[in-house]
Scaffold this motif. Structure first.
Motif, PDB file in Angstrom:
ATOM      1  N   GLY A 256       0.798  -1.224   0.000  1.00  8.95           N
ATOM      2  CA  GLY A 256       0.000   0.000   0.000  1.00  8.95           C
ATOM      3  C   GLY A 256       0.828   1.270   0.000  1.00  8.95           C
ATOM      4  O   GLY A 256       0.297   2.367  -0.007  1.00  8.95           O
ATOM      5  N   GLN A 257       2.170   1.108   0.000  1.00 12.21           N
ATOM      6  CA  GLN A 257       3.016   2.321   0.060  1.00 12.21           C
ATOM      7  C   GLN A 257       3.845   2.450  -1.210  1.00 12.21           C
ATOM      8  O   GLN A 257       4.754   1.675  -1.453  1.00 12.21           O
ATOM      9  CB  GLN A 257       3.961   2.219   1.260  1.00 12.21           C
ATOM     10  CG  GLN A 257       3.233   2.121   2.587  1.00 12.21           C
ATOM     11  CD  GLN A 257       4.214   1.936   3.740  1.00 12.21           C
ATOM     12  OE1 GLN A 257       5.079   2.772   3.961  1.00 12.21           O
ATOM     13  NE2 GLN A 257       4.087   0.841   4.452  1.00 12.21           N
ATOM     14  N   GLY A 258       3.517   3.447  -2.015  1.00 12.13           N
ATOM     15  CA  GLY A 258       4.334   3.767  -3.190  1.00 12.13           C
ATOM     16  C   GLY A 258       4.062   2.872  -4.384  1.00 12.13           C
ATOM     17  O   GLY A 258       3.151   2.026  -4.382  1.00 12.13           O
ATOM     18  N   LYS A 259       4.865   3.093  -5.410  1.00 12.74           N
ATOM     19  CA  LYS A 259       4.729   2.339  -6.647  1.00 12.74           C
ATOM     20  C   LYS A 259       5.917   1.391  -6.817  1.00 12.74           C
ATOM     21  O   LYS A 259       6.985   1.635  -6.282  1.00 12.74           O
ATOM     22  CB  LYS A 259       4.688   3.325  -7.832  1.00 12.74           C
ATOM     23  CG  LYS A 259       3.374   4.093  -7.957  1.00 12.74           C
ATOM     24  CD  LYS A 259       3.358   4.859  -9.250  1.00 12.74           C
ATOM     25  CE  LYS A 259       2.148   5.788  -9.407  1.00 12.74           C
ATOM     26  NZ  LYS A 259       0.855   5.258  -8.929  1.00 12.74           N
ATOM     27  N   LEU A 260       5.701   0.391  -7.636  1.00 15.64           N
ATOM     28  CA  LEU A 260       6.754  -0.607  -7.818  1.00 15.64           C
ATOM     29  C   LEU A 260       7.732  -0.200  -8.914  1.00 15.64           C
ATOM     30  O   LEU A 260       7.343   0.340  -9.944  1.00 15.64           O
ATOM     31  CB  LEU A 260       6.152  -1.974  -8.175  1.00 15.64           C
ATOM     32  CG  LEU A 260       5.329  -2.635  -7.079  1.00 15.64           C
ATOM     33  CD1 LEU A 260       4.825  -3.993  -7.565  1.00 15.64           C
ATOM     34  CD2 LEU A 260       6.158  -2.816  -5.795  1.00 15.64           C
TER      35      LEU A 260
END
Lengths: 581, 581
Positions: free
Chosen positions: B399-403
């Protein structure tokens, strides 16, 4: 190291298939575990010793500018085909096929690989001499692995190889290696001898074996009781003493029914065994038409044939093969009754047999021997040669003293290979004259894993292994010192115990001084600990106990040296002096 | 070390079959030589680096009380039969026969051997937890060895194994190993990530890979740009964004002749690729009557199938196998035109495909696709599952940031094995309740030889290798410092030369300070020396030259750091500060 965090894999039972004392003790002390026939794992206790051995070897190799590298265990068959050993090497060479059905071998030695590297690496005589070594796993598919790690199938060797522009340069590196090996085995605390060894089929160049003296050894080694002379029995020159006397007896046939051996005949005639001769018939090299031939080898009745020497005779077929009964019958020879006379084949007579007079031989007819036989008068000698094994009491071939024979375990072998591999694989450099020169090679091996077993064969007692401290003050024991705090109750509750604090303090102090110490903080009875420590062979044991702290807090330490087993009550500085720090 | 006594086996030519930069540079810099396909020798220059890697690994293993032992390379087939891997392991397992025609393997890993040791060694829960490691040669018969020592057949691994009474104990040792591995790769100066990895067919327990970031890596690794999340792409969870919209289009067949791919159809219809789906038909597990079955896997047109995830679906046969053309034809399916509707087989839809509305699918008839397809209204979903590979920009599953996705070289892998091997080989101890308990196991590998290549993949330039000094101040460069005395004439005549004396003095001083220094006393031009030293990647180069000694005898040293290449004129204390001593 804390014993509670280290694997003591000691066993009470002696494993049933351990055949020599070192194998029994290495298994019982938890140095190794058997994985399969001839395959062993080195447990932490054993690996500690093994790594100490490796460290000493590396230091001495580096000291003579031998450079360490690492070659693969799996080797391409093509290199072995190039050297000719793909065919020549016996079934000890494990030949394998990869998934693409290509041939490889598990390396029992690395001459081919290093020569392949060298022929790519070396361009000019200016790069020579150069030598390389590795400490690497080897595989030899022994038909009957035995003696624990002494004759296992997988083992660790230090193998070194040197490259030279000429023989004097090879000799110089060979001498450096000889000295380095002497340093290594001295630092390892081994009682060893460097002995002249057979150079086998290559011939012509020097070779020495480093043999650890031990009754369980597979080799017979020979030394002078006076001089430095030492050789493997395969090579040791047998000297004949005295000169042939003038014949005084007539040649007479005597009946010796069912007495095919010299021993039986000597006893029957009441003569010394040394006054009889035995005639051995072996296969000779084929004649010019390709037909098989026979050769007679004549030895004194009390002497034994040295097969390595006999095989080197040009008339004799290698490998040495005794003639079949049929071949002897066809030649009119009667086994057990062969005479030295009237033979139509070459008669090669050992030096000691050649100086006999009035001796006893077979009569060349069944159930008869002949007494009063004399060379020249009765029988002709084709050639006199040294073909026997020396025996204890023989004169040393250097003319100084008498020979002794002991059993040895070969732990090192240095060898001047000459150009055998370099020629086969075309390892040449540009010489000073601007022309390519095939390099000369030496090879130098040490059986690293075998050393551990050899050290134990040499030093042990009923309680287990003894690791001898070498004359250089070094030891390959897994730990040099064991500290045993005698605690009431569990170790985990002993943190504030005075004894435990003293033990920890000594442990920390020894660590600072670079001593490889073990603090035995296991929750075991003192008897169990002492038995384990003796079995494993820790050289110095220090017991700290409340009863040895007096009212003023003065501490006395119980010190036991594993070698002599004597218990001494000492002050701290005395204990440290015993350890040598 | 004196360069004149050390093998510089640098090559000008790039070997033709070297396929990655590290292989090229290791061969050119003389770190390794190829012996046969997938078999390399480590030359002295390479072995020095390899041994520095091994030393760091050993220190960190010992620090967490992991005990070193050494198991054989050759392993008995019986152990592999017991574990079931004799059959299950592919042709990478080199099976060999000894002279007695008994089966053995060249060990690619040692779970069986260590479990065999442990079942003999471990009797009671009191002996647990315990962990062992070795640094040993392994063999994996790669079908196509490549990337130099990164995917060679023979290689060196550090493999560790731990034994536990229960899962919490395993977790604790696993965490210790995780930290030790982090220390190791940090000390080695590698830019790495610990990523969650697939636990394969064993399932259920934790596994982490340690991946060195490098474009030539064979693995795709995934991280969040914001959080600590990191995983192998095989495992990385793909999240679907948003919710399915209400249908707004009617299902309509459109002609798409010779357009079997989503890309072609999307372009033809002028729609985003993400609005199309592809339906892959794979072999399912056999039905209750043992008959083969098929399974449809539906993905968005812009997504790719994650085979590891798909293989874990209970309906899908492992290993994942695409249905044959014949099987598809028999099922009335037209390759390139398969629709998601009217299928008589399970339809497993990826999460991101399952939230599409008004999408495009094959029409289940040749040369036609269908637009305006909607789930439930037009096609039924058997199961929604995560079966795709994540792509850059996907939301991180935490749920935190983009890959983000990068390439990685796997240098370490830690694994909670559970009871797989312990159960198969019956490795049990007496538990606290007095009943036998099968032990829990962990295994922990590091590719020792591969690390050297990975370090080079990460740090090099046009002139050669760069060995990064780690944040702990350590370096695995073969030598830390090179001293180059600029001499007129031959080195052997330079004994009384002021420059040579300064060089020798600095060399001796650095040795005393424990710095692994090289004095380049080769009779070569300065240009040759500099090129060699840069190719090999010695971190610090110090040139001493007469022109930099002033009239008062004050010496200025030319210092070059390999990393930045900047040349600086420094006083001795400044040079030493650069080296960090």
């Amino acid at each position: 190291m804390r014993a509670s965090q280290f694997t003591f894999a000691t066993l009470k039972e002696v494993p049933s298939d351990a055949d020599v004392i070192s194998a029994k003790l290495m298994l019982r002390a938890g140095l190794i575990r058997k994985s399969a026939s001839g395959l062993y794992s080195w447990l932490p206790m054993g690996l500690k010793t093994l790594q100490k051995v490796e460290k000493i070897i590396r230091e001495e190799m580096n000291a003579i500018n031998c450079q360490e590298l690492l070659m693969p265990v799996v080797q391409s068959a093509e290199l072995w085909q190039e050297s000719g050993r793909w065919e020549a090497y016996g079934p000890e060479l494990l030949r394998i096929k990869d998934r693409h059905d290509r041939d490889f071998v598990l390396g029992p030695t690395h001459e081919e690989v290093i020569t392949d590297i060298a022929r790519n690496l070396l361009k000019s005589y200016k790069q020579l001499p150069v030598s390389y070594y590795q400490v690497q796993t080897k595989f030899r598919d022994e038909i009957r692995p035995r003696f624990g790690v002494m004759r296992s199938r997988e083992f660790i060797m230090k193998d070194a190889y040197s490259f030279h522009i000429d023989q004097p340069s090879l000799q110089k590196t060979y001498d450096d290696m000889y000295r380095a090996y002497t340093n290594i085995f001295t630092r390892l605390g081994l009682d060893f001898r460097a002995v002249q060894a057979d150079t086998g089929s290559i011939g012509g160049f020097a070779s020495h074996e480093f043999q650890v003296l031990a009754n369980s050894g597979e080799d017979d080694i020979v030394f002078s009781d006076t001089s430095d002379y030492a050789a493997n029995i395969e090579l040791a020159e047998a000297v004949a003493v005295g000169e042939r006397a003038t014949p005084s007896q007539e040649k007479t046939d005597v009946s010796t029914p069912n007495m095919p051996t010299c021993e039986q005949v000597a006893e029957h005639l009441d003569l010394p065994l040394s006054q009889t001769v035995k005639t051995l018939i072996v296969e000779g090299v084929d004649d010019e038409n390709g037909n098989p031939t026979l050769v007679a080898l004549v030895l004194r009745g009390d002497h034994t044939l040295n097969e390595v020497k006999a095989e080197k005779l040009p008339q004799v077929k290698a490998p040495l093969t005794m003639a079949s009964e049929e071949a002897m019958k066809n030649a009119g020879l009667y086994k057990g009754y062969i005479g030295v006379f009237d033979l139509n084949i070459p008669v090669i007579v050992d030096k000691s047999a050649a100086i006999l007079a009035d001796f006893v031989s077979g009569a060349n007819k069944p159930d008869f021997h002949t007494t009063g036989v004399n060379w020249e008068r009765d029988a002709q000698i084709t050639q006199v040669a040294d073909i026997r094994n020396v025996v204890e009491g023989d004169p040393s071939p250097d003319g100084q003293g008498k020979l002794q024979i002991k059993r040895g375990i070969e732990v090192g072998h240095i060898f001047q290979l000459g150009d055998k591999y370099a020629k086969a694989l075309n390892c040449a450099v540009m010489g000073e004259q601007g022309k390519p020169v095939i390099t000369m090679m030496g090879c130098y091996g040490i059986g690293v894993t075998r050393i551990v077993a050899a050290a134990i064969e040499q030093n042990h007692d009923d309680n287990g292994i003894i690791w001898k401290t070498s004359s250089t003050g070094e030891s390959i024991a897994p730990f040099t010192v064991a500290i045993v705090p005698m605690i009431k109750g569990k170790m985990k509750d002993a943190e504030n115990d005075k004894v435990m604090q003293l033990a920890e303090q000594l442990y920390a102090d020894l660590k600072t001084k670079g001593v490889d110490a073990l603090i035995d903080d296991r929750d075991e009875r003192a008897g169990v600990k002492f038995a384990d420590l003796e079995l494993v062979g820790i050289p110095h044991r220090i017991v700290i106990s409340e009863k040895n702290i007096d009212e003023n807090g003065e501490v006395t330490y119980e010190y036991v040296n594993r070698q002599d087993g004597e218990k001494q009550m000492l002050k701290l500085d005395e204990v440290l002096a015993k350890i040598g720090v």
